[in-house]
Write a protein that holds these residues in place. Structure first.
Motif, mmCIF file in Angstrom:
data_model
loop_
_atom_site.group_PDB
_atom_site.id
_atom_site.type_symbol
_atom_site.label_atom_id
_atom_site.label_comp_id
_atom_site.label_asym_id
_atom_site.label_seq_id
_atom_site.Cartn_x
_atom_site.Cartn_y
_atom_site.Cartn_z
ATOM 1 N N PRO A 54 7.216 2.644 -73.714
ATOM 2 C CA PRO A 54 5.837 2.992 -74.088
ATOM 3 C C PRO A 54 5.121 3.748 -72.970
ATOM 4 N N HIS A 55 4.221 4.623 -73.365
ATOM 5 C CA HIS A 55 3.454 5.426 -72.413
ATOM 6 C C HIS A 55 1.974 5.169 -72.615
ATOM 7 N N LEU A 56 1.163 5.533 -71.629
ATOM 8 C CA LEU A 56 -0.287 5.413 -71.736
ATOM 9 C C LEU A 56 -0.805 6.349 -72.827
ATOM 10 N N PRO A 57 -1.865 5.968 -73.525
ATOM 11 C CA PRO A 57 -2.447 6.885 -74.507
ATOM 12 C C PRO A 57 -3.002 8.127 -73.816
ATOM 13 N N PRO A 58 -3.192 9.210 -74.575
ATOM 14 C CA PRO A 58 -3.688 10.457 -73.961
ATOM 15 C C PRO A 58 -5.053 10.289 -73.302
ATOM 16 N N ASP A 59 -5.879 9.371 -73.809
ATOM 17 C CA ASP A 59 -7.207 9.169 -73.227
ATOM 18 C C ASP A 59 -7.164 8.349 -71.948
ATOM 19 N N ALA A 61 -5.958 4.699 -69.762
ATOM 20 C CA ALA A 61 -5.857 3.264 -69.993
ATOM 21 C C ALA A 61 -7.052 2.761 -70.796
ATOM 22 N N VAL A 62 -6.806 1.767 -71.629
ATOM 23 C CA VAL A 62 -7.866 1.158 -72.425
ATOM 24 C C VAL A 62 -8.548 0.114 -71.555
#
Length: 121
Positions: A54-59, A61-62
């Motif tokens: 899994p990778h970080l979302p484009p935006d 870290a949440v």
């Protein structure tokens, strides 16, 4: 030593055979366990490769959202009406509070009963 004590102290051939068979049985069970484990692992799907991780979302870290919430009002029972039962209240929802200041304890207080502090003097 008497003859009876000597005979009791001597290893019996049958007893040695039973102990040997028990040891062989335990080793066979251990080997069977390893064999069964390897068969189960062989049937599992392979571990994910580094590019499948899994990778970080484009935006990015949440992050955690911190806000004060307040509950919905409990419905008022009309005068002379029947009291509501718990299953009639359903799930009580919350909403964002107008006042977003974090509540603070009074100065010198531990914040709870029996917290071990000196308390407010």
């Amino acid at each position: 030593m008497s003859t009876a004590q000597t005979q009791l102290a001597a290893a019996s051939g049958l007893m040695s055979l039973v102990l040997f068979l028990i040891a062989v049985l335990l080793l066979a069970m251990l080997a069977g366990g390893f064999w069964m484990n390897s068969r189960i692992k062989y049937r599992e799907s392979p571990r994910p490769r580094p590019d499948e991780q899994p990778h970080l979302p484009p935006d990015g870290a949440v992050h955690e959202l911190q806000e004060n919430r307040e509950p919905d009002e409990i419905p008022q029972v009309p005068k002379g009406g029947r009291a509501l039962t718990p299953y009639e209240l359903t799930n009580m929802h919350t909403r964002t509070s107008e006042n977003q200041e974090r509540p603070r304890w009074s100065k010198g207080s531990s914040g709870s009963f029996g917290g071990g502090g000196l308390g407010a003097h």
